[in-house]
Design a protein around this motif. Structure first.
Motif, PDB file in Angstrom:
ATOM      1  N   SER A 115       0.822  -1.223   0.000  1.00  0.00           N
ATOM      2  CA  SER A 115       0.000   0.000   0.000  1.00  0.00           C
ATOM      3  C   SER A 115       0.852   1.267   0.000  1.00  0.00           C
ATOM      4  N   TYR A 116       1.762   1.353  -0.946  1.00  0.00           N
ATOM      5  CA  TYR A 116       2.605   2.545  -1.057  1.00  0.00           C
ATOM      6  C   TYR A 116       1.737   3.786  -1.262  1.00  0.00           C
ATOM      7  N   THR A 117       2.061   4.832  -0.543  1.00  0.00           N
ATOM      8  CA  THR A 117       1.353   6.110  -0.695  1.00  0.00           C
ATOM      9  C   THR A 117       2.237   7.121  -1.418  1.00  0.00           C
ATOM     10  N   PHE A 118       3.336   6.658  -1.962  1.00  0.00           N
ATOM     11  CA  PHE A 118       4.306   7.507  -2.642  1.00  0.00           C
ATOM     12  C   PHE A 118       4.611   6.890  -4.001  1.00  0.00           C
ATOM     13  N   PRO A 119       5.104   7.689  -4.947  1.00  0.00           N
ATOM     14  CA  PRO A 119       5.432   7.126  -6.254  1.00  0.00           C
ATOM     15  C   PRO A 119       6.615   6.169  -6.180  1.00  0.00           C
ATOM     16  N   TYR A 120       6.526   5.122  -6.957  1.00  0.00           N
ATOM     17  CA  TYR A 120       7.609   4.154  -7.088  1.00  0.00           C
ATOM     18  C   TYR A 120       7.889   4.077  -8.582  1.00  0.00           C
ATOM     19  N   LEU A 121       8.943   4.758  -9.007  1.00  0.00           N
ATOM     20  CA  LEU A 121       9.225   4.964 -10.411  1.00  0.00           C
ATOM     21  C   LEU A 121      10.278   3.994 -10.942  1.00  0.00           C
ATOM     22  N   PHE A 122      10.208   3.749 -12.240  1.00  0.00           N
ATOM     23  CA  PHE A 122      11.130   2.812 -12.882  1.00  0.00           C
ATOM     24  C   PHE A 122      12.086   3.587 -13.783  1.00  0.00           C
ATOM     25  N   ASP A 123      13.375   3.563 -13.423  1.00  0.00           N
ATOM     26  CA  ASP A 123      14.417   4.193 -14.243  1.00  0.00           C
ATOM     27  C   ASP A 123      14.836   3.193 -15.321  1.00  0.00           C
ATOM     28  N   GLU A 124      13.900   2.899 -16.219  1.00  0.00           N
ATOM     29  CA  GLU A 124      14.070   1.815 -17.186  1.00  0.00           C
ATOM     30  C   GLU A 124      15.307   1.977 -18.057  1.00  0.00           C
ATOM     31  N   LYS A 125      15.569   3.194 -18.502  1.00  0.00           N
ATOM     32  CA  LYS A 125      16.718   3.431 -19.379  1.00  0.00           C
ATOM     33  C   LYS A 125      17.995   3.733 -18.597  1.00  0.00           C
ATOM     34  N   GLN A 126      17.872   3.724 -17.268  1.00  0.00           N
ATOM     35  CA  GLN A 126      19.017   3.955 -16.374  1.00  0.00           C
ATOM     36  C   GLN A 126      19.734   5.273 -16.693  1.00  0.00           C
ATOM     37  N   THR A 127      18.942   6.319 -16.857  1.00  0.00           N
ATOM     38  CA  THR A 127      19.491   7.645 -17.156  1.00  0.00           C
ATOM     39  C   THR A 127      19.466   8.587 -15.956  1.00  0.00           C
ATOM     40  N   VAL A 128      18.661   8.262 -14.954  1.00  0.00           N
ATOM     41  CA  VAL A 128      18.501   9.168 -13.815  1.00  0.00           C
ATOM     42  C   VAL A 128      19.508   8.884 -12.705  1.00  0.00           C
ATOM     43  N   TYR A 129      19.645   7.612 -12.310  1.00  0.00           N
ATOM     44  CA  TYR A 129      20.513   7.318 -11.169  1.00  0.00           C
ATOM     45  C   TYR A 129      21.970   7.729 -11.369  1.00  0.00           C
ATOM     46  N   PRO A 130      22.537   7.631 -12.606  1.00  0.00           N
ATOM     47  CA  PRO A 130      23.933   8.067 -12.751  1.00  0.00           C
ATOM     48  C   PRO A 130      24.120   9.552 -12.487  1.00  0.00           C
ATOM     49  N   LYS A 131      23.110  10.357 -12.787  1.00  0.00           N
ATOM     50  CA  LYS A 131      23.215  11.798 -12.550  1.00  0.00           C
ATOM     51  C   LYS A 131      23.338  12.100 -11.056  1.00  0.00           C
ATOM     52  N   PHE A 132      22.696  11.266 -10.252  1.00  0.00           N
ATOM     53  CA  PHE A 132      22.782  11.436  -8.805  1.00  0.00           C
ATOM     54  C   PHE A 132      24.059  10.823  -8.242  1.00  0.00           C
ATOM     55  N   GLY A 133      24.690   9.956  -9.024  1.00  0.00           N
ATOM     56  CA  GLY A 133      25.868   9.261  -8.524  1.00  0.00           C
ATOM     57  C   GLY A 133      25.511   8.103  -7.623  1.00  0.00           C
ATOM     58  N   ALA A 134      24.264   7.630  -7.722  1.00  0.00           N
ATOM     59  CA  ALA A 134      23.812   6.520  -6.881  1.00  0.00           C
ATOM     60  C   ALA A 134      24.545   5.237  -7.251  1.00  0.00           C
ATOM     61  N   THR A 135      24.903   4.463  -6.246  1.00  0.00           N
ATOM     62  CA  THR A 135      25.578   3.184  -6.460  1.00  0.00           C
ATOM     63  C   THR A 135      24.924   2.039  -5.688  1.00  0.00           C
ATOM     64  N   ARG A 136      24.008   2.372  -4.768  1.00  0.00           N
ATOM     65  CA  ARG A 136      23.420   1.367  -3.884  1.00  0.00           C
ATOM     66  C   ARG A 136      21.905   1.484  -3.814  1.00  0.00           C
ATOM     67  N   THR A 137      21.282   0.398  -3.379  1.00  0.00           N
ATOM     68  CA  THR A 137      19.873   0.438  -2.986  1.00  0.00           C
ATOM     69  C   THR A 137      19.789  -0.146  -1.585  1.00  0.00           C
ATOM     70  N   PRO A 138      19.209   0.600  -0.633  1.00  0.00           N
ATOM     71  CA  PRO A 138      18.681   1.954  -0.803  1.00  0.00           C
ATOM     72  C   PRO A 138      19.777   3.021  -0.654  1.00  0.00           C
ATOM     73  N   GLN A 139      19.564   4.136  -1.345  1.00  0.00           N
ATOM     74  CA  GLN A 139      20.421   5.313  -1.207  1.00  0.00           C
ATOM     75  C   GLN A 139      19.517   6.534  -1.365  1.00  0.00           C
ATOM     76  N   VAL A 140      19.660   7.486  -0.449  1.00  0.00           N
ATOM     77  CA  VAL A 140      18.731   8.618  -0.433  1.00  0.00           C
ATOM     78  C   VAL A 140      19.429   9.940  -0.723  1.00  0.00           C
ATOM     79  N   TYR A 141      18.619  10.863  -1.240  1.00  0.00           N
ATOM     80  CA  TYR A 141      19.089  12.212  -1.563  1.00  0.00           C
ATOM     81  C   TYR A 141      18.038  13.197  -1.093  1.00  0.00           C
TER      82      TYR A 141
END
Length: 196
Positions: free
Chosen positions: A112-138
């Motif tokens: 019952s998520y009350t927040f968006p759960y998005l799919f970075d299908e093309k993997q273009t967003v996470y590299p911009k943040f420099g994310a390397t792990r799950t979970p990792q927050v900004y």
């Protein structure tokens, strides 16, 4: 000298292999990703927010599972304060089938998520943040400038043993117009699964 070495290591760890990753104070670009409800979601959809919490997470990772209930509670608490939590799955489902869009939909419904759960299908967003792990927050401020990166807290395996609530402290600092201390912590989790 020892402090300088630690500082340099932290900066390198933050930037990761992508020298184009956002640095503290950088304004984050808008993005448009598919939500589990079948609708496209952009950062710009959340107007007049006091801050933004971006969480790179997934279905399969044991650490993501340990933090799932905490993320749900944080999303509920911050929604009332006008601060959105936006979860993004950065993993390639060809590498980890459990992280497919279809199973993201199932997971979000079951919990019952009350927040968006998005799919970075093309993997273009996470590299911009420099994310390397799950979970990792900004944490972003009202101007969508990066203010904090790293872990949610200091106790991945046991929520009852948390002593330092890094994310919550960072959000409080941003709300007060201050710089979070620390701004950078080490995200403990599974490596992001990249396309081969």
């Amino acid at each position: 000298m020892k402090y300088l070495h630690v500082l340099l290591f932290s900066l390198v760890a933050f930037a990761g292999l992508n020298s184009q990753a956002y640095q503290f104070g950088d304004q984050v670009d808008d993005f448009k990703l598919m939500n589990v409800d079948g609708k496209w979601v952009s950062l710009s959809d959340y107007k007049d927010s006091k801050a933004y919490i971006i969480v790179f997470t997934c279905n399969h990772c044991p650490y993501a599972k340990m933090y799932e209930d905490r993320i749900i509670k944080l999303a509920s608490a911050y929604k009332a304060k006008g601060i959105p939590v936006i979860a993004i799955n950065p993993n390639d489902p060809d590498v980890v089938p459990e992280d497919s869009y279809e199973l993201m939909v199932t997971q979000a419904k079951s919990k019952s998520y009350t927040f968006p759960y998005l799919f970075d299908e093309k993997q273009t967003v996470y590299p911009k943040f420099g994310a390397t792990r799950t979970p990792q927050v900004y944490v972003l401020d009202a101007m969508k400038k990066l203010r904090y990166s790293g872990a949610i807290d200091d106790s991945p395996k046991d929520a009852t043993m948390v002593q330092s609530r890094y994310l919550e402290n960072a959000v409080s600092a941003v709300e007060s117009g201050k710089t979070p201390d620390p701004q950078l912590t080490k995200a403990i989790g599974c490596s992001i699964k990249k396309k081969s």
